[in-house]
Design a protein around this motif. Structure first.
Motif, PDB file in Angstrom:
ATOM      1  N   GLU A 280       0.827  -1.201   0.000  1.00 28.15           N
ATOM      2  CA  GLU A 280       0.000   0.000   0.000  1.00 28.15           C
ATOM      3  C   GLU A 280       0.865   1.256   0.000  1.00 28.15           C
ATOM      4  O   GLU A 280       0.547   2.249  -0.660  1.00 28.15           O
ATOM      5  CB  GLU A 280      -0.928  -0.001   1.216  1.00 28.15           C
ATOM      6  N   GLY A 281       1.963   1.211   0.741  1.00 32.86           N
ATOM      7  CA  GLY A 281       2.851   2.366   0.768  1.00 32.86           C
ATOM      8  C   GLY A 281       3.409   2.689  -0.603  1.00 32.86           C
ATOM      9  O   GLY A 281       3.406   3.849  -1.039  1.00 32.86           O
ATOM     10  N   ILE A 282       3.895   1.682  -1.300  1.00 38.70           N
ATOM     11  CA  ILE A 282       4.449   1.914  -2.637  1.00 38.70           C
ATOM     12  C   ILE A 282       3.348   2.354  -3.596  1.00 38.70           C
ATOM     13  O   ILE A 282       3.555   3.233  -4.443  1.00 38.70           O
ATOM     14  CB  ILE A 282       5.151   0.644  -3.157  1.00 38.70           C
ATOM     15  N   ALA A 283       2.162   1.765  -3.467  1.00 38.00           N
ATOM     16  CA  ALA A 283       1.041   2.148  -4.334  1.00 38.00           C
ATOM     17  C   ALA A 283       0.640   3.606  -4.113  1.00 38.00           C
ATOM     18  O   ALA A 283       0.312   4.319  -5.064  1.00 38.00           O
ATOM     19  CB  ALA A 283      -0.152   1.232  -4.083  1.00 38.00           C
ATOM     20  N   TYR A 284       0.671   4.067  -2.863  1.00 42.02           N
ATOM     21  CA  TYR A 284       0.383   5.478  -2.579  1.00 42.02           C
ATOM     22  C   TYR A 284       1.448   6.380  -3.201  1.00 42.02           C
ATOM     23  O   TYR A 284       1.148   7.496  -3.644  1.00 42.02           O
ATOM     24  CB  TYR A 284       0.342   5.714  -1.065  1.00 42.02           C
ATOM     25  N   GLN A 301      -0.409  11.321  -2.736  1.00 37.47           N
ATOM     26  CA  GLN A 301       0.447  11.272  -1.552  1.00 37.47           C
ATOM     27  C   GLN A 301       0.797  12.682  -1.091  1.00 37.47           C
ATOM     28  O   GLN A 301       0.793  12.977   0.113  1.00 37.47           O
ATOM     29  CB  GLN A 301       1.730  10.497  -1.870  1.00 37.47           C
ATOM     30  N   LYS A 302       1.100  13.563  -2.025  1.00 38.00           N
ATOM     31  CA  LYS A 302       1.481  14.933  -1.684  1.00 38.00           C
ATOM     32  C   LYS A 302       0.385  15.635  -0.894  1.00 38.00           C
ATOM     33  O   LYS A 302       0.661  16.325   0.103  1.00 38.00           O
ATOM     34  CB  LYS A 302       1.795  15.713  -2.965  1.00 38.00           C
ATOM     35  N   GLN A 303      -0.863  15.466  -1.306  1.00 38.38           N
ATOM     36  CA  GLN A 303      -1.980  16.070  -0.583  1.00 38.38           C
ATOM     37  C   GLN A 303      -2.070  15.536   0.843  1.00 38.38           C
ATOM     38  O   GLN A 303      -2.290  16.292   1.795  1.00 38.38           O
ATOM     39  CB  GLN A 303      -3.295  15.779  -1.312  1.00 38.38           C
ATOM     40  N   LEU A 304      -1.896  14.240   0.994  1.00 35.05           N
ATOM     41  CA  LEU A 304      -2.052  13.625   2.310  1.00 35.05           C
ATOM     42  C   LEU A 304      -0.890  13.952   3.237  1.00 35.05           C
ATOM     43  O   LEU A 304      -1.076  14.051   4.456  1.00 35.05           O
ATOM     44  CB  LEU A 304      -2.208  12.111   2.161  1.00 35.05           C
ATOM     45  N   VAL A 305       0.307  14.124   2.686  1.00 37.10           N
ATOM     46  CA  VAL A 305       1.439  14.543   3.515  1.00 37.10           C
ATOM     47  C   VAL A 305       1.143  15.897   4.154  1.00 37.10           C
ATOM     48  O   VAL A 305       1.403  16.120   5.347  1.00 37.10           O
ATOM     49  CB  VAL A 305       2.737  14.602   2.685  1.00 37.10           C
ATOM     50  N   LYS A 306       0.575  16.802   3.377  1.00 35.59           N
ATOM     51  CA  LYS A 306       0.212  18.115   3.921  1.00 35.59           C
ATOM     52  C   LYS A 306      -0.823  17.979   5.035  1.00 35.59           C
ATOM     53  O   LYS A 306      -0.729  18.648   6.070  1.00 35.59           O
ATOM     54  CB  LYS A 306      -0.322  19.012   2.806  1.00 35.59           C
ATOM     55  N   LEU A 307      -1.794  17.104   4.833  1.00 33.66           N
ATOM     56  CA  LEU A 307      -2.815  16.904   5.862  1.00 33.66           C
ATOM     57  C   LEU A 307      -2.225  16.282   7.120  1.00 33.66           C
ATOM     58  O   LEU A 307      -2.624  16.628   8.243  1.00 33.66           O
ATOM     59  CB  LEU A 307      -3.936  16.015   5.314  1.00 33.66           C
ATOM     60  N   LEU A 308      -1.276  15.370   6.947  1.00 30.21           N
ATOM     61  CA  LEU A 308      -0.640  14.759   8.112  1.00 30.21           C
ATOM     62  C   LEU A 308       0.152  15.796   8.906  1.00 30.21           C
ATOM     63  O   LEU A 308       0.113  15.811  10.145  1.00 30.21           O
ATOM     64  CB  LEU A 308       0.276  13.617   7.677  1.00 30.21           C
ATOM     65  N   SER A 343       4.144   4.860   2.735  1.00 31.54           N
ATOM     66  CA  SER A 343       4.652   5.439   1.485  1.00 31.54           C
ATOM     67  C   SER A 343       5.875   6.314   1.743  1.00 31.54           C
ATOM     68  O   SER A 343       6.795   6.370   0.916  1.00 31.54           O
ATOM     69  CB  SER A 343       3.552   6.248   0.787  1.00 31.54           C
ATOM     70  N   ILE A 344       5.890   7.006   2.874  1.00 37.99           N
ATOM     71  CA  ILE A 344       7.059   7.810   3.243  1.00 37.99           C
ATOM     72  C   ILE A 344       8.263   6.897   3.471  1.00 37.99           C
ATOM     73  O   ILE A 344       9.390   7.202   3.057  1.00 37.99           O
ATOM     74  CB  ILE A 344       6.739   8.647   4.499  1.00 37.99           C
ATOM     75  N   ILE A 345       8.012   5.754   4.098  1.00 42.93           N
ATOM     76  CA  ILE A 345       9.079   4.771   4.306  1.00 42.93           C
ATOM     77  C   ILE A 345       9.561   4.207   2.975  1.00 42.93           C
ATOM     78  O   ILE A 345      10.772   4.093   2.727  1.00 42.93           O
ATOM     79  CB  ILE A 345       8.582   3.647   5.236  1.00 42.93           C
ATOM     80  N   SER A 346       8.627   3.868   2.089  1.00 44.42           N
ATOM     81  CA  SER A 346       9.034   3.284   0.805  1.00 44.42           C
ATOM     82  C   SER A 346       9.810   4.288  -0.043  1.00 44.42           C
ATOM     83  O   SER A 346      10.731   3.908  -0.778  1.00 44.42           O
ATOM     84  CB  SER A 346       7.811   2.766   0.039  1.00 44.42           C
ATOM     85  N   ASP A 347       9.459   5.563   0.056  1.00 41.87           N
ATOM     86  CA  ASP A 347      10.225   6.584  -0.667  1.00 41.87           C
ATOM     87  C   ASP A 347      11.674   6.612  -0.198  1.00 41.87           C
ATOM     88  O   ASP A 347      12.612   6.731  -1.001  1.00 41.87           O
ATOM     89  CB  ASP A 347       9.595   7.959  -0.459  1.00 41.87           C
TER      90      ASP A 347
END
Length: 398
Positions: A280-284, A301-308, A343-347
């Protein structure tokens, strides 16, 4: 279980899924079963007391007898007479869902459902649409539509997909053939075609061609596949369906299916049981967050990083490890904070270890213990220092 088929990575069977369908348990997109007319002592399909039809009685009898044979063979696991080569690999999936509904024998209780013919009408010369309701003593399980064609001594059955979409428009965009009733967003279509190539090639695979049907919601998908009603998914709207045997059904009429395209290709390179967090992380990251926003665009992913980041500012004592482990619903439209963190980890894995690291992540095996073991080996992130390290990684995103 009707048309939510067993999915690759079990999107429908795991908390963090987004609807990816296991290619080995494919949805039915074209099923043409050629059945010799053959009767059994027991007739599984009965006519409803309210059944009416203008189809001649002799034709009704032929169609019902052939349908009896089809359903009986499916339920008993008997070989079918002949399968059309176009949809040969797809037949077991749809018929598996039918087998889970129909019940034979005299016993009746609330858990048993019996097929009843509720509608039959002509749609063209020698072509008919047949509707079967699976009814228990107190409930309706499903209504399934079959298209039937009489060919001399044979009856050909198929799902209504191609009949219902035969007047749709078709547009080829690279490796993707889009089918749509009215509108298509070519910019999104081109983006998906590009993503399909990029994802496949990053994993060392050849990009595949897909038939992509643009539909407005999940209920429309089910109708195309023959389920006018399914008690398991009644009212469900926001998922798509695919990839299965080269076919995709859109998420809320969006032309981009990159999220599940990653899952599709990942299954081809994975040698161990699927790890939901890893994939799921890589897919995001490589694709998107699967669901659409209020404007119909894929959530990124970019949108959700801002929300986090906003969430952590509002709740500074929040544990990122707890967010990952418990996966509370803090994001819109069913998107997952656990998947975003993964997804942050997979990056970071890809930044440090490249595709070799991504392949190791994909193949880490089921469960969080296996996930953290491989992540720790790749980038030295583990539960003990999770919050400290994740905050460092999060700061790399603008």
């Amino acid at each position: 279980m009707p048309i939510i088929l067993q999915q690759t990575g079990q999107h429908k069977n795991q908390k963090n899924n987004c609807g990816y369908i296991r290619s080995t348990a494919t949805i039915l997109l074209l099923v043409l079963i050629l059945l010799q007319l053959h009767s059994y002592a027991q007739t599984p399909v009965a006519k409803s007391k309210l059944f009416k039809s203008e189809v001649p009685q002799d034709v009704q009898s032929r169609l019902l007898q052939a349908l009896d044979t089809l359903i009986y063979k499916i339920d008993k696991g008997l070989p079918l007479s002949k399968t059309n080569s176009i949809g040969g690999t797809l037949t077991n999936s749809i018929f598996g869902t039918v087998k889970g509904i129909g019940v034979y024998g005299a016993a009746k209780n609330d858990s048993l459902y019996f097929p009843q013919l509720i509608n039959l009408h002509a749609i063209a010369d020698d072509r008919y649409l047949i509707s079967i309701a699976y009814i228990g003593s107190n409930s309706l399980k499903a209504i399934i539509d079959f298209e039937a064609k009489i060919n001399h001594d044979w009856i050909t059955f198929s799902i209504p997909l191609f009949y219902l979409t035969e007047k749709w428009k078709i547009r080829n965009v690279g490796n993707i053939t889009y089918h749509y009733a009215n509108d298509i967003n070519l910019a999104r279509a081109k983006k998906f075609n590009s993503n399909n190539t990029r994802i496949a090639e990053k994993l060392g695979l050849r990009p595949e061609k897909f038939e992509f049907y643009l539909v407005d919601n999940y209920q429309e998908i089910l109708k195309l596949l023959g389920y006018s009603y399914d008690s398991e998914t009644a009212g469900h709207e926001t998922d798509g369906l695919g990839i299965s045997s080269g076919y995709i059904f859109s998420i809320m009429h969006n032309e981009d299916f990159s999220h599940d395209t990653f899952h599709y290709y990942a299954e081809k390179v994975r040698t161990h049981p699927r790890n939901g967090a890893a994939e799921e992380g890589i897919a995001y990251s490589w694709g998107n967050a699967y669901y659409t926003d209020s404007s119909g665009e894929m959530i990124t992913q970019k949108q959700l990083v801002k929300l986090l980041k906003i969430y952590l500012q509002q709740y500074p004592n929040t544990s990122l490890l707890e967010l990952f482990s418990k996966n509370p619903l803090i994001f819109p439209a069913k998107t997952k904070v656990r998947s975003l963190i993964a997804s942050i980890i997979s990056d970071e894995v890809e930044r440090r270890k490249g595709i070799t690291g991504i392949r190791a992540l994909i193949d880490c095996g089921r469960g969080d213990d296996n996930y953290f073991k491989v992540v720790n080996e790749l980038i030295s992130v583990n539960p003990a220092d999770f919050d400290v390290e994740l905050k460092k990684l999060l700061n790399k995103y603008n």
